[in-house]
Scaffold this motif. Structure first.
Motif, PDB file in Angstrom:
ATOM      1  N   LYS A   1     106.555  79.090  71.150  1.00 23.13           N
ATOM      2  CA  LYS A   1     106.121  80.403  70.681  1.00 23.13           C
ATOM      3  C   LYS A   1     105.139  80.251  69.525  1.00 23.13           C
ATOM      4  CE  LYS A   1     110.168  83.145  72.040  1.00 23.13           C
ATOM      5  NZ  LYS A   1     111.338  83.933  71.547  1.00 23.13           N
ATOM      6  N   ALA A   2     105.469  79.356  68.607  1.00 29.56           N
ATOM      7  CA  ALA A   2     104.590  79.118  67.458  1.00 29.56           C
ATOM      8  C   ALA A   2     103.262  78.530  67.906  1.00 29.56           C
ATOM      9  CB  ALA A   2     105.274  78.177  66.470  1.00 29.56           C
ATOM     10  N   LEU A   3     103.322  77.613  68.869  1.00 36.72           N
ATOM     11  CA  LEU A   3     102.100  76.999  69.373  1.00 36.72           C
ATOM     12  C   LEU A   3     101.214  78.038  70.043  1.00 36.72           C
ATOM     13  CD1 LEU A   3     100.652  74.327  69.576  1.00 36.72           C
ATOM     14  CD2 LEU A   3     101.924  73.830  71.676  1.00 36.72           C
ATOM     15  N   GLY A   4     101.831  78.973  70.764  1.00 37.62           N
ATOM     16  CA  GLY A   4     101.071  80.049  71.391  1.00 37.62           C
ATOM     17  C   GLY A   4     100.355  80.902  70.360  1.00 37.62           C
TER      18      GLY A   4
ATOM     19  N   GLN B   1     100.530  72.867  78.522  1.00 36.04           N
ATOM     20  CA  GLN B   1     100.596  71.490  78.985  1.00 36.04           C
ATOM     21  C   GLN B   1      99.721  70.610  78.097  1.00 36.04           C
ATOM     22  OE1 GLN B   1     102.581  70.469  81.732  1.00 36.04           O
ATOM     23  NE2 GLN B   1     103.376  72.543  81.421  1.00 36.04           N
ATOM     24  N   PRO B   2     100.055  69.323  77.967  1.00 35.94           N
ATOM     25  CA  PRO B   2      99.268  68.436  77.105  1.00 35.94           C
ATOM     26  C   PRO B   2      97.777  68.409  77.438  1.00 35.94           C
ATOM     27  CG  PRO B   2     101.348  67.403  77.669  1.00 35.94           C
ATOM     28  CD  PRO B   2     101.269  68.662  78.484  1.00 35.94           C
TER      29      PRO B   2
ATOM     30  N   PHE C   1      95.993  70.788  78.717  1.00 35.73           N
ATOM     31  CA  PHE C   1      95.388  72.031  78.237  1.00 35.73           C
ATOM     32  C   PHE C   1      95.134  71.944  76.738  1.00 35.73           C
ATOM     33  CE2 PHE C   1      94.459  76.458  77.739  1.00 35.73           C
ATOM     34  CZ  PHE C   1      94.983  76.779  76.487  1.00 35.73           C
ATOM     35  N   LEU C   2      96.105  71.420  75.993  1.00 34.92           N
ATOM     36  CA  LEU C   2      95.950  71.317  74.538  1.00 34.92           C
ATOM     37  C   LEU C   2      94.735  70.477  74.177  1.00 34.92           C
ATOM     38  CD1 LEU C   2      99.672  70.814  73.437  1.00 34.92           C
ATOM     39  CD2 LEU C   2      98.285  72.886  73.213  1.00 34.92           C
ATOM     40  N   LEU C   3      94.511  69.395  74.908  1.00 33.95           N
ATOM     41  CA  LEU C   3      93.371  68.530  74.607  1.00 33.95           C
ATOM     42  C   LEU C   3      92.047  69.217  74.934  1.00 33.95           C
ATOM     43  CD1 LEU C   3      94.786  65.108  75.849  1.00 33.95           C
ATOM     44  CD2 LEU C   3      94.492  65.887  73.490  1.00 33.95           C
ATOM     45  N   ARG C   4      92.011  69.959  76.046  1.00 29.29           N
ATOM     46  CA  ARG C   4      90.773  70.681  76.387  1.00 29.29           C
ATOM     47  C   ARG C   4      90.535  71.825  75.407  1.00 29.29           C
ATOM     48  NH1 ARG C   4      92.550  69.661  81.888  1.00 29.29           N
ATOM     49  NH2 ARG C   4      93.588  71.697  81.952  1.00 29.29           N
ATOM     50  N   ALA C   5      91.620  72.525  75.036  1.00 29.95           N
ATOM     51  CA  ALA C   5      91.493  73.625  74.085  1.00 29.95           C
ATOM     52  C   ALA C   5      91.100  73.109  72.702  1.00 29.95           C
ATOM     53  CB  ALA C   5      92.793  74.408  74.003  1.00 29.95           C
ATOM     54  N   GLU C   6      91.596  71.932  72.336  1.00 28.43           N
ATOM     55  CA  GLU C   6      91.233  71.318  71.056  1.00 28.43           C
ATOM     56  C   GLU C   6      89.715  71.219  70.922  1.00 28.43           C
ATOM     57  OE1 GLU C   6      91.089  69.241  67.519  1.00 28.43           O
ATOM     58  OE2 GLU C   6      92.979  69.911  68.390  1.00 28.43           O
ATOM     59  N   GLU C   7      89.079  70.751  71.985  1.00 36.82           N
ATOM     60  CA  GLU C   7      87.626  70.604  71.967  1.00 36.82           C
ATOM     61  C   GLU C   7      86.922  71.953  72.016  1.00 36.82           C
ATOM     62  OE1 GLU C   7      84.064  68.408  74.562  1.00 36.82           O
ATOM     63  OE2 GLU C   7      86.185  68.050  75.030  1.00 36.82           O
ATOM     64  N   ALA C   8      87.408  72.842  72.899  1.00 36.39           N
ATOM     65  CA  ALA C   8      86.749  74.141  73.078  1.00 36.39           C
ATOM     66  C   ALA C   8      86.828  74.999  71.817  1.00 36.39           C
ATOM     67  CB  ALA C   8      87.385  74.890  74.256  1.00 36.39           C
ATOM     68  N   LEU C   9      87.930  74.854  71.074  1.00 38.82           N
ATOM     69  CA  LEU C   9      88.149  75.700  69.898  1.00 38.82           C
ATOM     70  C   LEU C   9      87.778  75.004  68.596  1.00 38.82           C
ATOM     71  CD1 LEU C   9      91.620  77.216  70.909  1.00 38.82           C
ATOM     72  CD2 LEU C   9      89.366  78.268  71.140  1.00 38.82           C
ATOM     73  N   ASN C  10      87.338  73.732  68.722  1.00 38.72           N
ATOM     74  CA  ASN C  10      87.003  72.958  67.518  1.00 38.72           C
ATOM     75  C   ASN C  10      88.159  73.048  66.528  1.00 38.72           C
ATOM     76  OD1 ASN C  10      85.469  71.348  65.821  1.00 38.72           O
ATOM     77  ND2 ASN C  10      84.376  73.087  64.895  1.00 38.72           N
ATOM     78  N   ALA C  11      89.350  72.687  67.018  1.00 43.70           N
ATOM     79  CA  ALA C  11      90.588  72.946  66.298  1.00 43.70           C
ATOM     80  C   ALA C  11      90.881  71.965  65.165  1.00 43.70           C
ATOM     81  CB  ALA C  11      91.759  72.949  67.277  1.00 43.70           C
ATOM     82  N   GLY C  12      90.044  70.989  64.968  1.00 38.88           N
ATOM     83  CA  GLY C  12      90.235  70.076  63.845  1.00 38.88           C
ATOM     84  C   GLY C  12      91.471  69.214  63.952  1.00 38.88           C
TER      85      GLY C  12
ATOM     86  N   ALA D   1      95.651  68.741  69.130  1.00 30.30           N
ATOM     87  CA  ALA D   1      95.853  67.355  69.551  1.00 30.30           C
ATOM     88  C   ALA D   1      97.119  66.785  68.917  1.00 30.30           C
ATOM     89  CB  ALA D   1      94.643  66.508  69.187  1.00 30.30           C
ATOM     90  N   ALA D   2      97.398  67.194  67.678  1.00 31.45           N
ATOM     91  CA  ALA D   2      98.586  66.696  66.979  1.00 31.45           C
ATOM     92  C   ALA D   2      99.870  67.187  67.621  1.00 31.45           C
ATOM     93  CB  ALA D   2      98.535  67.126  65.512  1.00 31.45           C
ATOM     94  N   ALA D   3      99.797  68.283  68.392  1.00 27.80           N
ATOM     95  CA  ALA D   3     100.995  68.849  69.018  1.00 27.80           C
ATOM     96  C   ALA D   3     101.298  68.242  70.375  1.00 27.80           C
ATOM     97  CB  ALA D   3     100.827  70.364  69.174  1.00 27.80           C
ATOM     98  N   VAL D   4     100.392  67.398  70.884  1.00 31.52           N
ATOM     99  CA  VAL D   4     100.550  66.868  72.238  1.00 31.52           C
ATOM    100  C   VAL D   4     101.825  66.049  72.384  1.00 31.52           C
ATOM    101  CG1 VAL D   4      99.601  65.227  73.912  1.00 31.52           C
ATOM    102  CG2 VAL D   4      98.109  66.924  72.841  1.00 31.52           C
ATOM    103  N   GLU D   5     102.090  65.149  71.445  1.00 26.26           N
ATOM    104  CA  GLU D   5     103.263  64.279  71.568  1.00 26.26           C
ATOM    105  C   GLU D   5     104.557  65.080  71.579  1.00 26.26           C
ATOM    106  OE1 GLU D   5     105.377  60.394  69.408  1.00 26.26           O
ATOM    107  OE2 GLU D   5     103.453  61.181  68.679  1.00 26.26           O
ATOM    108  N   ASP D   6     104.682  66.032  70.634  1.00 27.56           N
ATOM    109  CA  ASP D   6     105.894  66.862  70.593  1.00 27.56           C
ATOM    110  C   ASP D   6     106.037  67.699  71.855  1.00 27.56           C
ATOM    111  OD1 ASP D   6     105.757  67.552  67.006  1.00 27.56           O
ATOM    112  OD2 ASP D   6     106.661  65.903  68.144  1.00 27.56           O
TER     113      ASP D   6
END
Length: 289
Positions: free
Chosen positions: A23-26, A65-66, A68-79, A83-88
């Motif tokens: 929920k927090a990640l969303g 999904q991991p 998605f997080l990696l693609r969104a990281e790049e698309a959103l320039n998330a700094g 990416a840090a949430a992928v492992e968890d």
């Protein structure tokens, strides 16, 4: 089948806290997207997924999904935040996979559908659950009697949408649909919800991995009036059939009964419009032709 009173949602257990994680990640994804000035549709395009999926993840009813997080990281320039949430996320998903999410009566079907080499759906009342948009599914659940509480509705919607991961599998399973025309004419949820649902059916039907056909109302004969059913081919096993009538679910493994359903399905496909004709008919319903 439209009904398939789905499993508990693809939401981790409240006990181990992973539901709160997602929920927090969303919420984080939504803030990053808003700050980046992107719409849900734009993020979906950049992350190679559906707008419905982005919406569901931001609301916490679908698990990011991991990949998605990696693609969104790049698309959103998330700094590095996503990416840090992928492992968890990977660890939480692993825990979720070993939990039983489905009601007892639905477990057999859900397990077979998720890994099927082929799945064939015949529907007579409403759009099959695996094709439904969240808004369309909500309209069905909100009007169900006896009435369902809001928490249960949210869980059922999440479960129903989670099944659509089947479309993203590769190698792709063989997926076919035969829908009675009445299924696509019923405006469940109102005009806008109905239109969005038709667009979703059209989008899925246009995929090269899917064969979708419409059985028109002007047929003067019909091979089967016994209700909706699904045929599944699990890896390394014979084809099985699934039916659900008045809330009574049945996974059919008897070879003769399965053969009968398979024969009916073949006749239904032969009587339905071709894929191209079916998609053109749906486009006309949408006013796009």
């Amino acid at each position: 089948m439209s009904g398939k009173h789905e499993e508990r949602p693809e939401k981790p257990s409240e006990v181990d806290g992973t539901a709160h994680l997602f929920k927090a990640l969303g919420k984080i994804i939504k803030v990053l997207r808003t700050n980046a000035g992107l719409s849900q549709a734009q993020l979906a395009s950049a992350a190679h997924c559906s707008e419905d999926l982005v919406s569901a993840m931001e609301r916490g009813v679908r698990t990011p999904q991991p990949d998605f997080l990696l693609r969104a990281e790049e698309a959103l320039n998330a700094g590095g935040v996503l990416a840090a949430a992928v492992e968890d996320t990977e660890m939480a998903l692993a825990r979720a996979r070993v939990r039983v999410r489905h009601p007892d009566w639905f477990q057999s079907f859900a397990a077979e559908e998720a890994r099927a080499l082929a799945a064939h759906y015949y529907e007579v009342q409403a759009v099959p659950g695996i094709l439904q948009t969240p808004a369309y599914a909500r309209s069905l659940f909100e009007h169900r009697r006896p009435m369902l509480d809001e928490e249960t509705i949210e869980k059922l919607i999440a479960d129903r949408i989670s099944r659509q991961a089947l479309f993203e599998r590769w190698p792709a399973p063989t997926l076919t649909f035969v829908l009675e025309a009445a299924v696509l004419l019923r405006p469940f949820g109102g005009r806008e919800v109905h239109r969005e649902q038709l667009q979703r059916v059209l989008e899925v039907g246009q995929r090269r991995t899917v064969e979708l056909q419409v059985l028109m109302l002007d047929r003067d004969d019909h091979p089967y009036l016994g209700g909706a059913f699904t045929l599944l081919t699990p890896p390394g096993r014979r084809e099985v059939a699934y039916t659900e009538i008045y809330g009574h679910a049945r996974l059919i493994t008897d070879p003769e009964e399965v053969r009968q359903h398979s024969e009916r399905y073949g006749i239904l496909r032969s009587q339905a419009l071709s894929k191209r004709e079916s998609l053109t008919w749906i486009e006309k319903l949408l006013g796009e032709r």
